[in-house]
Design an enzyme around this catalytic site. Sequence first.
Site, mmCIF file in Angstrom:
data_model
loop_
_atom_site.group_PDB
_atom_site.id
_atom_site.type_symbol
_atom_site.label_atom_id
_atom_site.label_comp_id
_atom_site.label_asym_id
_atom_site.label_seq_id
_atom_site.Cartn_x
_atom_site.Cartn_y
_atom_site.Cartn_z
ATOM 1 C CG HIS A 35 -2.322 1.365 0.630
ATOM 2 N ND1 HIS A 35 -2.301 2.430 1.731
ATOM 3 C CD2 HIS A 35 -3.651 0.887 0.743
ATOM 4 C CE1 HIS A 35 -3.478 2.879 1.412
ATOM 5 N NE2 HIS A 35 -4.173 1.624 0.901
ATOM 6 C CG ASP B 82 -8.838 -4.767 -2.694
ATOM 7 O OD1 ASP B 82 -10.006 -4.228 -2.014
ATOM 8 O OD2 ASP B 82 -7.277 -3.583 -2.877
HETATM 9 N N1 ACO Z 1 4.364 -8.207 -5.047
HETATM 10 C C1 ACO Z 1 5.099 -7.130 -4.798
HETATM 11 N N2 ACO Z 1 6.503 -6.601 -4.708
HETATM 12 C C2 ACO Z 1 5.651 -5.226 -4.482
HETATM 13 C C3 ACO Z 1 4.565 -5.149 -4.115
HETATM 14 C C4 ACO Z 1 3.220 -6.373 -4.302
HETATM 15 N N3 ACO Z 1 2.148 -6.444 -4.301
HETATM 16 N N4 ACO Z 1 3.754 -4.312 -3.543
HETATM 17 C C5 ACO Z 1 5.024 -3.187 -3.764
HETATM 18 N N5 ACO Z 1 5.674 -4.121 -4.207
HETATM 19 C C6 ACO Z 1 7.809 -3.519 -4.492
HETATM 20 C C7 ACO Z 1 8.201 -2.877 -5.547
HETATM 21 O O1 ACO Z 1 8.209 -3.864 -6.052
HETATM 22 C C8 ACO Z 1 9.087 -1.611 -5.276
HETATM 23 O O2 ACO Z 1 10.442 -2.995 -5.148
HETATM 24 P P1 ACO Z 1 11.543 -1.221 -5.069
HETATM 25 O O3 ACO Z 1 11.632 -0.877 -4.611
HETATM 26 O O4 ACO Z 1 12.802 -2.899 -5.281
HETATM 27 O O5 ACO Z 1 10.874 -0.934 -6.867
HETATM 28 C C9 ACO Z 1 8.661 -1.563 -3.717
HETATM 29 O O6 ACO Z 1 7.744 -2.753 -3.278
HETATM 30 C C10 ACO Z 1 7.800 -0.079 -3.527
HETATM 31 O O7 ACO Z 1 5.986 -0.627 -4.220
HETATM 32 P P2 ACO Z 1 5.924 0.760 -5.171
HETATM 33 O O8 ACO Z 1 5.095 0.209 -6.688
HETATM 34 O O9 ACO Z 1 7.040 1.232 -5.559
HETATM 35 O O10 ACO Z 1 5.065 1.674 -4.342
HETATM 36 P P3 ACO Z 1 3.668 1.927 -4.060
HETATM 37 O O11 ACO Z 1 3.077 3.363 -2.718
HETATM 38 O O12 ACO Z 1 4.073 2.933 -6.033
HETATM 39 O O13 ACO Z 1 2.318 1.289 -4.948
HETATM 40 C C11 ACO Z 1 0.790 -0.426 -4.877
HETATM 41 C C12 ACO Z 1 1.252 0.788 -4.061
HETATM 42 C C13 ACO Z 1 0.499 -0.166 -5.795
HETATM 43 C C14 ACO Z 1 -0.504 -0.635 -3.966
HETATM 44 C C15 ACO Z 1 1.490 -1.585 -4.928
HETATM 45 O O14 ACO Z 1 2.188 -2.456 -3.715
HETATM 46 C C16 ACO Z 1 0.802 -2.728 -5.325
HETATM 47 O O15 ACO Z 1 0.642 -2.968 -6.907
HETATM 48 N N6 ACO Z 1 0.124 -3.605 -4.454
HETATM 49 C C17 ACO Z 1 -0.940 -5.021 -5.125
HETATM 50 C C18 ACO Z 1 -2.093 -3.912 -6.250
HETATM 51 C C19 ACO Z 1 -2.888 -4.001 -4.739
HETATM 52 O O16 ACO Z 1 -2.797 -4.898 -4.291
HETATM 53 N N7 ACO Z 1 -3.385 -3.480 -4.883
HETATM 54 C C20 ACO Z 1 -4.625 -2.079 -3.700
HETATM 55 C C21 ACO Z 1 -3.937 -1.230 -3.054
HETATM 56 S S1 ACO Z 1 -4.982 -0.669 -2.028
HETATM 57 C C22 ACO Z 1 -6.751 0.314 -2.737
HETATM 58 O O17 ACO Z 1 -6.356 0.326 -3.591
HETATM 59 C C23 ACO Z 1 -7.835 -0.380 -2.318
#
Ligand code: ACO
Length: 428
Positions: free
Chosen positions: A306, A363
């Site tokens: 998140h 979720d």
């Molecule tokens: N699985 C694996 N790795 C992940 C995940 C994941 N679900 N989420 C983040 N990471 C990693 C990224 O690869 C990144 O790694 P790095 O630093 O080595 O490049 C690091 O964690 C940070 O991730 P970002 O994408 O930069 O974080 P951001 O805050 O932009 O993204 C997000 C948040 C979009 C929710 C992300 O965690 C994700 O894509 N999760 C899966 C989708 C999801 O469950 N979304 C629902 C969110 S809650 C909602 O909207 C109600």
Amino acid sequence: MSDAPATLKFGDKDIGMPVLSGSVGPDVIDIRKLYAQTGAFTYDPGFTSTASCQSAITYIDGEEGILLHRGYPIDQLAEQSSFPEVSYLLLHGELPSKAELDKFTYTISRHTMVHEQLAMFFRGFRRDAHPMAIMCGVVGALSAFYHDSADITDPQQRLIASHRLIAKMPTLAAMAHKYSVGQPFMHPDNRLSYTGNFLRMTFGVPAEPYVVNPIIERAMDRIFILHADHEQNASTSTVRLAGSSGANPFACIAAGIACLWGPAHGGANEAALNMLREIGKPEHIPEYIARAKDKDDPFRLMGFGHRVYKNYDPRAKVMQQTAEEVLRELNISDPVLDTAQELEQIALNDPYFIEKKLYPNVDFYSGVILNAIGFPTEMFTALFALARTVGWVAQWNEMISDPEQKIGRPRQLYTGATQRDYVPVAQR
Ligand code: ACO
């Protein structure tokens, strides 16, 4: 305002900037005069460090895993309140008295029907249209039906538009479902609760009486509470941005629905259940964990991570308990719940997820419950949109009544071609 302003050294100048303090949470550096003072913009793609507005509705402490609506912790609201009461709280700032709640519930119930002509919009969609595609279209279309509440400077008209949206979203979401399964639309029955009415419109048929199962009704109501608002998330910011130009509220909510649909946001509940089904058995989990950690693989664990929570999402905790309760009470044994629980444990103990502070979000477990209740996966995000509508309208109202509100207009770091002369096509 804090006594200690921030100072930015830029070129040979020291630029002083006020620091503003909220009631709780990080201070913010007020950069509104920065461009006038320096000729420079700030750069913050994804708004990771930017507060775009003042708000008194919802507070999140992502490090501690705290979520408060108007000061009340989400777990207390999920346990003890109801979705209509939380809706009133978000809209009006205080918990209602019994009389206020009764009046609010009655008012919402008087707006649950949609214009018969709106039903014709559905026929224009293919049978297999995604419910979110339908919701974007029909909620936007509502703007054509309500010219009488189009003066957004009038608080009373804004309130009527808000009531209409909260009341009609269950009707429209249920219609989207009915259309896809080829069953007749069910008109609302206002003797039922907000949530009971929605369940009947979704799962009832005109040929038989529909009896609302109180366990499912309570679980559904709780899911609505857990999704009601989440401060300045992507879809809420979209609603605010669309509304900042003075646009019609129904059109603004349609914009919010479009944003919510994406798999990085509300679409994650659908994606999470699909992922859990694809994993299939706990034995396959290590393979998916390895893929999630692989930089060259775009796969992510859906329902994990998140932008704001760097701790367990407090909504996910309630959701997990609700999933267990619903499955137990309905006497359903779903291997997907076992896979989810096992996956959670493995991920929470894996150094990659620990280091990046990736925890289950709201979720992760919601799909398991919605599946047990009988919703097709494509409906999951539409249910999220239904519940989030109250947050969207509360935030939209707050924005319109904020004297500091301006049209949202971000700046950019331009990296394109500099000025050059047009070349006629024959000479290119
Ligand atoms: N699985 C694996 N790795 C992940 C995940 C994941 N679900 N989420 C983040 N990471 C990693 C990224 O690869 C990144 O790694 P790095 O630093 O080595 O490049 C690091 O964690 C940070 O991730 P970002 O994408 O930069 O974080 P951001 O805050 O932009 O993204 C997000 C948040 C979009 C929710 C992300 O965690 C994700 O894509 N999760 C899966 C989708 C999801 O469950 N979304 C629902 C969110 S809650 C909602 O909207 C109600």
